[in-house]
Design a protein around this motif. Structure first.
Motif, PDB file in Angstrom:
ATOM      1  N   GLU A   8       0.822  -1.204   0.000  1.00  0.00           N
ATOM      2  CA  GLU A   8       0.000   0.000   0.000  1.00  0.00           C
ATOM      3  C   GLU A   8       0.862   1.263   0.000  1.00  0.00           C
ATOM      4  O   GLU A   8       0.544   2.242  -0.672  1.00  0.00           O
ATOM      5  CB  GLU A   8      -0.928   0.010   1.221  1.00  0.00           C
ATOM      6  N   ILE A   9       1.951   1.227   0.731  1.00  0.00           N
ATOM      7  CA  ILE A   9       2.879   2.367   0.748  1.00  0.00           C
ATOM      8  C   ILE A   9       3.459   2.583  -0.645  1.00  0.00           C
ATOM      9  O   ILE A   9       3.528   3.708  -1.143  1.00  0.00           O
ATOM     10  CB  ILE A   9       4.002   2.126   1.776  1.00  0.00           C
TER      11      ILE A   9
ATOM     12  N   LYS B 163       2.156   1.790  -3.478  1.00  0.00           N
ATOM     13  CA  LYS B 163       1.101   2.335  -4.330  1.00  0.00           C
ATOM     14  C   LYS B 163       0.899   3.825  -4.065  1.00  0.00           C
ATOM     15  O   LYS B 163       0.711   4.614  -5.002  1.00  0.00           O
ATOM     16  CB  LYS B 163      -0.203   1.575  -4.093  1.00  0.00           C
ATOM     17  N   GLN B 164       0.936   4.225  -2.792  1.00  0.00           N
ATOM     18  CA  GLN B 164       0.745   5.632  -2.440  1.00  0.00           C
ATOM     19  C   GLN B 164       1.831   6.520  -3.052  1.00  0.00           C
ATOM     20  O   GLN B 164       1.589   7.682  -3.371  1.00  0.00           O
ATOM     21  CB  GLN B 164       0.738   5.784  -0.917  1.00  0.00           C
TER      22      GLN B 164
END
Length: 240
Positions: free
Chosen positions: A47-48, A50-51
């Motif tokens: 998720e990091i 992707k961010q």
């Protein structure tokens, strides 16, 4: 397509990865893409990534992750990094400029520890001195910082995924047979000492001395004689 593809293998790196990705975003050089090759993280690593706008692909052990990341990359140059390093602001601009000016095909740079301990500074100085000394006849490079041309990577078939330890040294030795390898002078890369903290400095030093002897007398390490485990030092460790 970007000139540079930055390839990062990961496994449960939610503490360190954002520090690296933030340092990449702050670079004065901007013609890059970032590929994160994840080995099945169960924390917030993906998720990091992707961010931060990274391209995500599947990974595995470091050699596998680097190869999968390279397959998903389109840059003329590849920069292989580990997630526990951070880049000084002008690192990309300076290293690529030197790489081009010296007409290199593969390169690495010096390292310095993210630590104030004298023993850590001594150990990293010793590593730098060794790498500089052997660069002309026995190229070595840490996997957390290897800059290479895309076509050289393809020419040698990437990293040998059968090797469990020192696959980075095998990689640059094979690459140096078909291209020009040198140790860059313009920048050093700061790296975490978490491995030293977790396993102990004396143990790590002895391990790599024995590893080097094994490489000289027996060749690539394809058995688990040194009990290598990817990201075994994580264990909820906090960034220092």
């Amino acid at each position: 397509m970007p000139e540079l593809s930055i390839i990062i293998p990961t496994l449960n790196e939610e503490d360190f990865l954002p520090l690296l990705l933030s340092s990449i975003q702050k670079q004065t050089y901007k013609n890059y893409e970032v590929i994160v090759a994840d080995a099945g993280s169960t924390d917030g690593t993906v998720e990091i990534a992707k961010q931060f706008g990274c391209k995500i692909t599947s990974g595995g052990l470091p050699a596998t992750g680097r190869n999968r990341g390279a397959e998903a990359s389109g840059g003329e140059l590849f920069l292989f990094l580990d997630s526990d390093v951070m880049l000084p602001k002008n690192f990309l601009a300076n290293t690529i400029n030197e790489f081009r000016k010296r007409k290199l095909d593969i390169a690495t740079c010096g390292v310095y520890p993210l630590s104030d301990k004298k023993i850590d500074k001594f150990l990293h100085l010793a590593v730098n001195s060794f790498f500089k000394t052997v660069q002309f006849f026995s190229p070595h490079a840490p996997g957390f910082c290897i800059l290479i041309k895309n076509d050289i990577h393809k020419n040698i078939g990437g990293f040998n995924e059968q090797i469990l330890l020192a696959e980075d040294h095998d990689y640059v030795k094979r690459a140096a047979k078909v291209g020009k390898f040198r140790f860059l002078q313009s920048e050093k890369i700061p790296v975490s000492v978490r491995r030293l903290d977790r396993d102990g400095r004396a143990k790590i030093a002895l391990k790599y001395i024995l590893c080097e002897a094994y490489l000289v007398f027996k060749g690539p390490i394809v058995s688990d004689i040194f009990h290598y485990r990817f990201a075994h030092y994580k264990d909820k460790e906090k960034v220092k």
